[in-house]
Design an enzyme around this catalytic site. Structure first.
Site, PDB file in Angstrom:
ATOM      1  N   ASP A  36      10.982   3.501  12.378  1.00  0.00           N
ATOM      2  CA  ASP A  36      11.847   2.447  13.070  1.00  0.00           C
ATOM      3  C   ASP A  36      13.207   2.244  12.398  1.00  0.00           C
ATOM      4  OD1 ASP A  36      10.259   1.537  10.954  1.00  0.00           O
ATOM      5  OD2 ASP A  36       9.356  -0.110  12.017  1.00  0.00           O
ATOM      6  N   ASP A  94       0.901  -1.052   0.041  1.00  0.00           N
ATOM      7  CA  ASP A  94      -0.034   0.052   0.022  1.00  0.00           C
ATOM      8  C   ASP A  94       0.929   1.286   0.132  1.00  0.00           C
ATOM      9  OD1 ASP A  94       1.013  -0.159   2.801  1.00  0.00           O
ATOM     10  OD2 ASP A  94      -0.727  -1.312   2.943  1.00  0.00           O
ATOM     11  N   ASP A  98       1.332   4.932   1.681  1.00  0.00           N
ATOM     12  CA  ASP A  98       1.020   5.755   2.750  1.00  0.00           C
ATOM     13  C   ASP A  98       1.421   7.023   2.481  1.00  0.00           C
ATOM     14  OD1 ASP A  98      -0.158   3.509   4.178  1.00  0.00           O
ATOM     15  OD2 ASP A  98       1.559   3.087   5.063  1.00  0.00           O
TER      16      ASP A  98
HETATM   17  P1  ATP Z   1       4.486  -3.469   5.273  1.00  0.00           P
HETATM   18  O1  ATP Z   1       3.203  -2.328   5.057  1.00  0.00           O
HETATM   19  O2  ATP Z   1       5.456  -3.944   3.959  1.00  0.00           O
HETATM   20  O3  ATP Z   1       4.106  -4.554   6.181  1.00  0.00           O
HETATM   21  P2  ATP Z   1       5.766  -0.975   6.385  1.00  0.00           P
HETATM   22  O4  ATP Z   1       6.941  -0.623   6.722  1.00  0.00           O
HETATM   23  O5  ATP Z   1       4.895  -0.232   5.219  1.00  0.00           O
HETATM   24  O6  ATP Z   1       5.696  -2.738   6.138  1.00  0.00           O
HETATM   25  P3  ATP Z   1       3.411  -0.022   8.117  1.00  0.00           P
HETATM   26  O7  ATP Z   1       2.962  -1.002   9.335  1.00  0.00           O
HETATM   27  O8  ATP Z   1       2.544   0.005   6.730  1.00  0.00           O
HETATM   28  O9  ATP Z   1       4.508  -0.971   7.513  1.00  0.00           O
HETATM   29  O10 ATP Z   1       4.102   1.290   8.493  1.00  0.00           O
HETATM   30  C1  ATP Z   1       4.252   2.132   7.706  1.00  0.00           C
HETATM   31  C2  ATP Z   1       5.433   2.966   8.166  1.00  0.00           C
HETATM   32  O11 ATP Z   1       5.171   3.445   9.619  1.00  0.00           O
HETATM   33  C3  ATP Z   1       6.816   2.195   8.227  1.00  0.00           C
HETATM   34  O12 ATP Z   1       7.744   2.156   6.987  1.00  0.00           O
HETATM   35  C4  ATP Z   1       7.527   2.896   9.195  1.00  0.00           C
HETATM   36  O13 ATP Z   1       8.154   4.238   8.895  1.00  0.00           O
HETATM   37  C5  ATP Z   1       6.381   3.482  10.063  1.00  0.00           C
HETATM   38  N1  ATP Z   1       6.124   2.425  11.460  1.00  0.00           N
HETATM   39  C6  ATP Z   1       5.312   1.463  11.555  1.00  0.00           C
HETATM   40  N2  ATP Z   1       5.359   0.819  12.519  1.00  0.00           N
HETATM   41  C7  ATP Z   1       6.174   1.778  13.299  1.00  0.00           C
HETATM   42  C8  ATP Z   1       6.869   1.186  14.512  1.00  0.00           C
HETATM   43  N3  ATP Z   1       6.312   0.533  15.510  1.00  0.00           N
HETATM   44  N4  ATP Z   1       7.623   2.212  15.165  1.00  0.00           N
HETATM   45  C9  ATP Z   1       8.214   3.136  14.291  1.00  0.00           C
HETATM   46  N5  ATP Z   1       7.846   3.278  13.270  1.00  0.00           N
HETATM   47  C10 ATP Z   1       6.783   2.627  12.588  1.00  0.00           C
HETATM   48 MG    MG Z   2       2.902  -0.231   4.796  1.00  0.00          MG
END
Ligand code: ATP
Ligand code: MG
Length: 447
Positions: free
Chosen positions: A149, A73, A75
């Protein structure tokens, strides 16, 4: 005194790092042209920018595009407040209490738009272990980057200029295929222990190695996961199990000592030789489906993970004299009660799980009209897939699974020929049933 001074100098450096200017990486160097991002995220960024705000595609999508993976997705991060975002889009709504975000609907897409988060300070509420409870302060883009993170997740893509803004050397780390924590890993895990699971999941999914500094503390800090609310753990486990790399994730979780207490009883299941074989076959099957772009249902997944617990209880109840089918239902309820509490399995998912389990004894019945009735069951397909896994793991005779594969594909005549002769007991029972139709259901097999 000297130690205090040194730590002040270091923390000063860190504070500067979060204020620093990002490296601006042009499209000529990273190659991600604006047509690679979804049209919805592009339009959201353009509209916010037209209103005078900053707006970028951020996080996982930029990271995935840079390493050639398909983003799940897109964001958007912005300096507009949630209220300002909502006013800019007719089809949008503010959601969330802990930290408000805005869902913007663009055609079929729903975009998550987040306002830049500010730095945590001494006023930030935490639990007694340091886990951040409330985090609703907005901040600058640099502060937002420092709150993310991993370095590879702190990348901002501007569709207008096609540049990537890189605050923490994320592009370089991705090139070196390293997942590196922003800031001091121990402190970041204390703030949010789920980051340990994210490290394992992202590394497995993207084929990155976790930087040793971030990897080292995981084993000793694993217990902090016990304080994370069940619903949050469930969400993260679901992401992990449906990542298309669940076998690798689970193996790595075990290597890091993270599997204990995660899926309560998962450790027990994995320690039973039959249980492990079954769970691993189920996960490999799910990975395969995800990678081929086929859907997976959480109900099916959890039905597989918990099946050997059900089997163990079922056996115990039967040994204590319970009838076969009532014993199965009691065992199902028992396992789901224990798990639902810890895992926050929703009612709907629990219903799906039960459907799959309760169909299993019915596959043993291959005489009379019963196989036809089973084929008509709305959950037949899921039940049959589950049966195949049981056969694959050696829990039941392969011949039963093969019979059902053939029966489904056969025409009317062939099906008739395939039916097994009815057992004498079965016939008697059915005659009795015809006289007293309300007494038993056709589903109840002989015990
Ligand atoms: P995916 O969507 O592929 O599972 P993602 O990294 O995009 O992985 P999301 O949960 O969609 O994970 O989170 C979007 C963004 O928000 C991350 O890339 C990160 O920058 C931030 N983020 C998410 N969870 C955390 C966390 N627990 N601590 C700090 N930053 C976070
Ligand atoms: Mg994501």
């Amino acid at each position: 005194m000297i130690r205090k001074l040194i730590s002040r100098v270091f923390s000063g450096k860190k504070a500067q790092a979060s204020r620093h200017e990002p490296a601006v990486i042009p499209v000529s160097s990273h190659g991600i042209t604006r047509d690679r991002i979804s049209s919805g995220s592009r339009r959201v960024c353009e509209t916010l920018q037209e209103h005078g705000f900053k707006a970028y595609v951020v996080g996982g999508a930029v990271r995935d595009l840079l390493i050639g993976a398909d983003p799940k997705d897109f964001d958007v991060a912005t300096n507009a407040t949630p209220e300002e975002v909502r006013r800019a889009f007719r089809r949008s709504r503010i959601i969330g209490r802990r930290f408000q975000i805005v869902h913007v609907m663009m055609g079929q897409e729903t975009l998550e738009v987040t306002t830049f988060r500010g730095t945590l300070d001494e006023k930030t509420k935490t639990d007694e272990h340091g886990r951040v409870l409330h985090d609703n302060v907005f901040g600058s883009q640099a502060e937002d980057a420092a709150r993310r993170d991993f370095t590879a997740n702190a990348l901002y893509y501007d569709p207008a200029t096609e540049a990537v803004l890189d605050y923490h050397h994320g592009v370089g780390d991705l090139k070196a295929r390293t997942l590196r924590m922003i800031g001091e890993p121990r402190a970041r895990y204390r703030e949010d222990p789920v980051r340990m699971l994210r490290a394992v999941r992202l590394a497995a999914k993207l084929g990155l190695s976790i930087d040793p500094e971030a990897k080292k503390p995981i084993r000793e800090m694993a217990d902090l996961l016990e304080n994370v609310p069940a619903a949050r753990l469930f969400d993260e486990m679901l992401k992990l199990l449906t990542s298309g790399h669940s076998v690798k994730c689970i193996t790595q979780l075990r290597d890091e000592g993270l599997h204990h207490g995660l899926l309560p009883l998962l450790d027990v299941i994995l320690e039973q030789p039959m249980g492990e074989k079954f769970v691993m076959a189920a996960l490999a099957n799910t990975d395969d489906r995800v990678r081929r772009g086929k859907g997976t249902s959480p109900g099916f997944l959890f039905a597989t993970l918990l099946w050997h617990e059900v089997l163990a209880h079922w056996e115990k109840l039967k040994a204590s004299g319970e009838l076969k089918i009532p014993a199965l239902y009691q065992a199902m309820d028992y396992v789901l009660d224990v798990q639902s509490e810890k895992l926050a399995i929703t009612r709907r998912i629990a219903g799906d799980i039960k459907d799959i389990w309760s169909l299993q004894p019915r596959f043993e019945q291959r005489a009379g009209k019963r196989p036809y009735a089973l084929l008509e069951q709305p959950r037949f397909r899921a039940g049959y897939d589950f049966l195949l896994l049981r056969a694959q793991a050696g829990e039941i005779d392969n011949e039963v699974a093969e019979w059902w594969t053939e029966f489904q594909n056969a025409d009317g005549n062939q099906r008739g020929e395939m039916l097994l002769p009815e057992a004498a007991g079965d016939k008697k029972k059915r005659r009795r049933k015809r006289k007293k139709p309300a007494a038993a259901t056709a589903d109840t097999p002989a015990t």
